[in-house]
Design an enzyme around this catalytic site. Structure first.
Site, short mmCIF file in Angstrom:
data_model
loop_
_atom_site.label_atom_id
_atom_site.label_comp_id
_atom_site.label_asym_id
_atom_site.label_seq_id
_atom_site.Cartn_x
_atom_site.Cartn_y
_atom_site.Cartn_z
CB ILE A 1 -0.95 -0.01 1.23
CG1 ILE A 1 -2.04 1.05 1.09
CG2 ILE A 1 -0.20 0.18 2.53
CD1 ILE A 1 -3.25 0.59 0.39
CD GLN B 1 -0.90 10.73 6.31
OE1 GLN B 1 0.31 10.67 6.56
NE2 GLN B 1 -1.43 11.57 5.42
CE1 TYR B 2 2.27 4.06 3.29
CE2 TYR B 2 4.39 5.12 2.89
CZ TYR B 2 3.43 4.19 2.54
OH TYR B 2 3.64 3.38 1.44
CG ASP B 3 3.33 8.76 11.64
OD1 ASP B 3 2.72 9.72 12.15
OD2 ASP B 3 4.02 7.97 12.31
#
Length: 477
Positions: free
Chosen positions: A232, A276-278
Site C-alpha cells: 500500500i 496515510q502513513y503517519d
C-alpha cells in the site's frame, strides 16, 4: 548567569525500529511510494506472488498487486467504498518474532532486538533462494528505496548542514554497530546456516525494508512485515490514520489473528488504494523512513535541542525542576513552520539561563511555584540572554547550508528534479525557513525587552506597591 546551550548536531531521530516543505510546490505524484523507481519486476513475478498469497490463505477480494509509476501498489479491481476491507492477511503470512523463533536461526536470536532478528531472517531466507518458502515475497521487495540511508556521498552532499544529514549518518552508524555484533556473535559462528557472505550493506538493506514497510503501530516488540498489505502506498490527501487497518480475530472463537486493511477513501476501479502513513512525521522523517517528502508546511520542522550543563553551579536544582515538569537534562523542541513556539520552550530556556540576581527563585520555598514564574519573563538580563543565544544558534545553523532559501526556491521553480534531489532541496529549504522563523521571533522579542513586565514588577504589583502608571508606592506610618 548560565547561558542556554543549544546542542549541535541536534538529536537523531530514533534509529531503531522500536518506536521532524516548502511553499512553492515541487512536481509530485498524488501517491507517494516507498520504492525508489518504477519496478523492474515482470508480470510473472507478480503472478507468482499473487498465487503464493492465495495458497497461504491471503484474502484480497477487491485489489491486486500491480506495477504503478511509483513502483508497486494495490490496484482496485472494482469500485471500492470508504472503509471497505480490501486485504486480509492471516498471521501465518506475517514475518515477525514468532516467524524467527520457529525458524532454523531462532535459537540464536534470543536477546536480540526484534528488528535485528527479523533482518537476519530476511537475509537468511534471501540466501536460500528457491529453497525459501518466502521467495515469492522476497522477489517483490525493492533493492533499495529513496530513503537517505541509501544515498551516495555525492547525493548526501546535497543535504549539507541539515538535521536530516546528521540523522542519516547516525542511523547508518547505528546499523553498522549492530551488524558488527551479530556478524561476530551469530553469522560467523554459524556458517552452516548463513551460507554466503552477508555484508553490512545487506544488513542496511534489511533495516531499510523494515523501516519503510512496517505499519506505524507494528513496531518495537510488535514489529512485523505484512506481505501484500505492505504494498500500500501513501497519499498526502488522506488526513486520517484511524480507519486504515486493524488486527482482529477470525476462525473458531476468534483465535486466529488477521491483519485487515481498509480503504480510507472511495476508490474507482483501476485506481490505487492508498493510506496515510503517519500524520506526525516531519519531512526529514518521511525522507529517512520512506524516501519522499510532502509539500506541506506542517511537515517542515526544525528541532532545537537544549541542555542543562553539568558545569552549571545550579545543575541539581535546575534538573530537579525540569524533571518535575516532564523534561530532563536534555530537552527537544520541534518547531513547525507557521506555528507558535512549543509551550515549554521559553520556560526551559529561562530555567537554563537562570542565575545572578534571579537565582533566589531556585530556593526550595519557590519549588512548587517556579514553573509558573518561568512561563513569564524573569528579568531583562535573563530574557536578553535567551534571545541572544537562540539567535546565535540560528545564525550558525543557517551558515552551514550550502545554498540559500532563494536558490532552493529557484530550483523548485525550474522543476524536473530527480526524486532524491527533490527531497534534498525540499528538506533543506524547509529547515532554513523554520530557522528564519525562529530567528524572527526572538529578534522581535529583543526589540520588546524594555517593554516587558518582569518578575520583580509583578511581585510588587501583587503586594500593592506599584501604582497604575508603574510608579512605586511608599506609605508612611
Amino acid at each position: 548567569m548560565a547561558l542556554p546551550r543549544i546542542i549541535s548536531p541536534p538529536r537523531l531521530l530514533s534509529p531503531t525500529i522500536l518506536s521532524s516543505q516548502f511553499r512553492k510546490k515541487l512536481p509530485r505524484a498524488i501517491v507517494q511510494s516507498k520504492e525508489s523507481a518504477p519496478s523492474l519486476l515482470s508480470e510473472s513475478s507478480l503472478v507468482d506472488f499473487s498465487n503464493w498469497l492465495v495458497s497461504r490463505g491471503g484474502v484480497a477480494p477487491s485489489v491486486k498487486p500491480g506495477l504503478v509509476p511509483e513502483g508497486l501498489g494495490l490496484i482496485a479491481q472494482r469500485d471500492i467504498s470508504r472503509n471497505e476491507v480490501v486485504v486480509e492477511v492471516p498471521k501465518k503470512l506475517w514475518i515477525d518474532a514468532d516467524s524467527v523463533a520457529t525458524s532454523e536461526i531462532g535459537q540464536f536470536c534470543g536477546g536480540l532486538r526484534p528488528w535485528v532478528c527479523i533482518a537476519l531472517f530476511l537475509l537468511r531466507e534471501r540466501e536460500l533462494g528457491d529453497a525459501s518458502p518466502w521467495k515469492p515475497y522476497l522477489d517483490v521487495l525493492p533493492s533499495s528505496t529513496d530513503s537517505t540511508i541509501f544515498w551516495s556521498e555525492e547525493e548526501l552532499s546535497q543535504i549539507q548542514g541539515t538535521q536530516l544529514l546528521s540523522t542519516t549518518i547516525g542511523v547508518k552508524e547505528y546499523v553498522q554497530s549492530e551488524f558488527a555484533k551479530v556478524e561476530e556473535e551469530i553469522i560467523l559462528k554459524n556458517k552452516n546456516l548463513f551460507l554466503g557472505s552477508i555484508t553490512c550493506d545487506d544488513f542496511l538493506w534489511a533495516f531499510g525494508i523494515l523501516r519503510s514497510r512496517a505499519f506505524s503501530r507494528l513496531r518495537g516488540d510488535n514489529l512485523a512485515l505484512i506481505p501484500f498489505a505492505d504494498l500500500i502506498n501513501h497519499n498526502p490527501a488522506i488526513t486520517s490514520e484511524d480507519l486504515a487497518w486493524e488486527i482482529k480475530g477470525k476462525g473458531l472463537f476468534g483465535r486466529d489473528q488477521v491483519f485487515s486493511l481498509r480503504a480510507p477513501l472511495l476508490v474507482k476501479s483501476g485506481e490505487q488504494v492508498c493510506i496515510q502513513y503517519d500524520l506526525e512525521k516531519s519531512n526529514a522523517e518521511l525522507a529517512l523512513d520512506y524516501g519522499f517528502i510532502e509539500s506541506n508546511p506542517n511537515r517542515e520542522v526544525y528541532t532545537l535541542t537544549l541542555e542543562i550543563s553539568e558545569s552549571d553551579p545550579f545543575y541539581g536544582d535546575k534538573l530537579d525542576i525540569a524533571e518535575s515538569n516532564g523534561l530532563g537534562e536534555t530537552a527537544y523542541f520541534d518547531i513547525v513552520l507557521g506555528h507558535s513556539l512549543p509551550s515549554q520552550l521559553l520556560p526551559y530556556l529561562r530555567l537554563v539561563a537562570l542565575g545572578g540576581t534571579d537565582a533566589f527563585l531556585l530556593e526550595s520555598i519557590f519549588r512548587n511555584a517556579i514553573w509558573g514564574h518561568l512561563e513569564l519573563p524573569l528579568s531583562h538580563e535573563n530574557e536578553e540572554a535567551i534571545c541572544r543565544v537562540v539567535r546565535d544558534a540560528c545564525k550558525n545553523a543557517l551558515s552551514a547550508y550550502a545554498t540559500s532559501v532563494e536558490e532552493d526556491e529557484g530550483l523548485m521553480e525550474i522543476g524536473n528534479l530527480d526524486p532524491r534531489m527533490q527531497i534534498a532541496v525540499g528538506v533543506r529549504a524547509g529547515e532554513k525557513k523554520v530557522l528564519q522563523q525562529i530567528d524572527s521571533i526572538f529578534k522581535n522579542r529583543e526589540l520588546e525587552l524594555d517593554g516587558l513586565e518582569y518578575y520583580q514588577e509583578r511581585r510588587l504589583k501583587d503586594l500593592g506597591l506599584v501604582g497604575d502608571n508603574g510608579e512605586i508606592i511608599f506609605w508612611e506610618s
